[in-house]
Design a protein around this motif. Sequence first.
Motif, PDB file in Angstrom:
ATOM      1  N   TYR A   8      90.505  93.194  60.756  1.00  0.00           N
ATOM      2  CA  TYR A   8      89.396  93.248  61.703  1.00  0.00           C
ATOM      3  C   TYR A   8      88.140  92.787  60.997  1.00  0.00           C
ATOM      4  O   TYR A   8      87.950  93.013  59.814  1.00  0.00           O
ATOM      5  N   TYR A   9      87.331  92.079  61.752  1.00  0.00           N
ATOM      6  CA  TYR A   9      86.098  91.524  61.202  1.00  0.00           C
ATOM      7  C   TYR A   9      84.954  91.832  62.150  1.00  0.00           C
ATOM      8  O   TYR A   9      85.040  91.556  63.336  1.00  0.00           O
ATOM      9  N   LYS A  10      83.923  92.400  61.574  1.00  0.00           N
ATOM     10  CA  LYS A  10      82.697  92.640  62.324  1.00  0.00           C
ATOM     11  C   LYS A  10      81.540  92.205  61.441  1.00  0.00           C
ATOM     12  O   LYS A  10      81.438  92.623  60.299  1.00  0.00           O
ATOM     13  N   ILE A  11      80.729  91.315  61.982  1.00  0.00           N
ATOM     14  CA  ILE A  11      79.513  90.896  61.294  1.00  0.00           C
ATOM     15  C   ILE A  11      78.358  91.153  62.239  1.00  0.00           C
ATOM     16  O   ILE A  11      78.566  91.539  63.390  1.00  0.00           O
ATOM     17  N   SER A  12      77.157  90.926  61.779  1.00  0.00           N
ATOM     18  CA  SER A  12      76.012  91.211  62.642  1.00  0.00           C
ATOM     19  C   SER A  12      76.109  90.337  63.894  1.00  0.00           C
ATOM     20  O   SER A  12      76.584  89.195  63.835  1.00  0.00           O
ATOM     21  N   PRO A  13      75.673  90.850  65.022  1.00  0.00           N
ATOM     22  CA  PRO A  13      75.724  90.071  66.259  1.00  0.00           C
ATOM     23  C   PRO A  13      74.989  88.735  66.145  1.00  0.00           C
ATOM     24  O   PRO A  13      75.440  87.727  66.683  1.00  0.00           O
ATOM     25  N   VAL A  14      73.890  88.708  65.414  1.00  0.00           N
ATOM     26  CA  VAL A  14      73.131  87.461  65.251  1.00  0.00           C
ATOM     27  C   VAL A  14      73.958  86.443  64.466  1.00  0.00           C
ATOM     28  O   VAL A  14      74.065  85.277  64.860  1.00  0.00           O
ATOM     29  N   SER A  15      74.562  86.863  63.365  1.00  0.00           N
ATOM     30  CA  SER A  15      75.397  85.963  62.570  1.00  0.00           C
ATOM     31  C   SER A  15      76.582  85.455  63.378  1.00  0.00           C
ATOM     32  O   SER A  15      76.947  84.278  63.305  1.00  0.00           O
ATOM     33  N   TYR A  16      77.196  86.324  64.143  1.00  0.00           N
ATOM     34  CA  TYR A  16      78.335  85.923  64.969  1.00  0.00           C
ATOM     35  C   TYR A  16      77.900  84.894  66.013  1.00  0.00           C
ATOM     36  O   TYR A  16      78.576  83.884  66.221  1.00  0.00           O
ATOM     37  N   ILE A  25      81.649  77.003  64.912  1.00  0.00           N
ATOM     38  CA  ILE A  25      82.781  77.266  64.017  1.00  0.00           C
ATOM     39  C   ILE A  25      83.946  77.754  64.866  1.00  0.00           C
ATOM     40  O   ILE A  25      83.863  78.762  65.550  1.00  0.00           O
ATOM     41  N   LYS A  26      85.011  76.991  64.810  1.00  0.00           N
ATOM     42  CA  LYS A  26      86.222  77.346  65.562  1.00  0.00           C
ATOM     43  C   LYS A  26      87.379  77.387  64.580  1.00  0.00           C
ATOM     44  O   LYS A  26      87.696  76.397  63.939  1.00  0.00           O
ATOM     45  N   TYR A  45      91.499  91.287  64.847  1.00  0.00           N
ATOM     46  CA  TYR A  45      90.554  91.830  65.813  1.00  0.00           C
ATOM     47  C   TYR A  45      89.154  91.432  65.369  1.00  0.00           C
ATOM     48  O   TYR A  45      88.725  91.782  64.274  1.00  0.00           O
ATOM     49  N   ILE A  46      88.468  90.677  66.208  1.00  0.00           N
ATOM     50  CA  ILE A  46      87.165  90.125  65.860  1.00  0.00           C
ATOM     51  C   ILE A  46      86.081  90.740  66.742  1.00  0.00           C
ATOM     52  O   ILE A  46      86.250  90.844  67.965  1.00  0.00           O
TER      53      ILE A  46
END
Length: 103
Positions: A8-16, A25-26, A45-46
């Motif tokens: 699972y990967y969670k980054i800041s909403p702005v970075s995403y 980026i695909k 899970y992203i």
Amino acid sequence: LGTPYIAYYKISPVSYFIAKNLLKIKMPFYTMVNLMAGRPIVPEYIQDDATPKALAEAVQAWTTSGTARAQVETPFRELRLQLDRGPVIPKIAKEILQFIAAR
């Protein structure tokens, strides 16, 4: 390589937002195992899909179903066989020397 896991990967909403919409980026997959296999083996899970409920359900499927676990372990074994090409260090050294000689 061989132990089932869930990514699972969670980054800041702005970075995403920047990565997905502005940089475009695909990637078909994010985990190394899935990228090497060219297909989904490990569940990914992203961002908003990485909920505690989703992760718990994926873990529960592996712990309660031998079939679900085998569906991950078998591709892991296949991938390991593809990657196991004997001693790697001499091959890397040879490639580096060839690269240097070509320059």
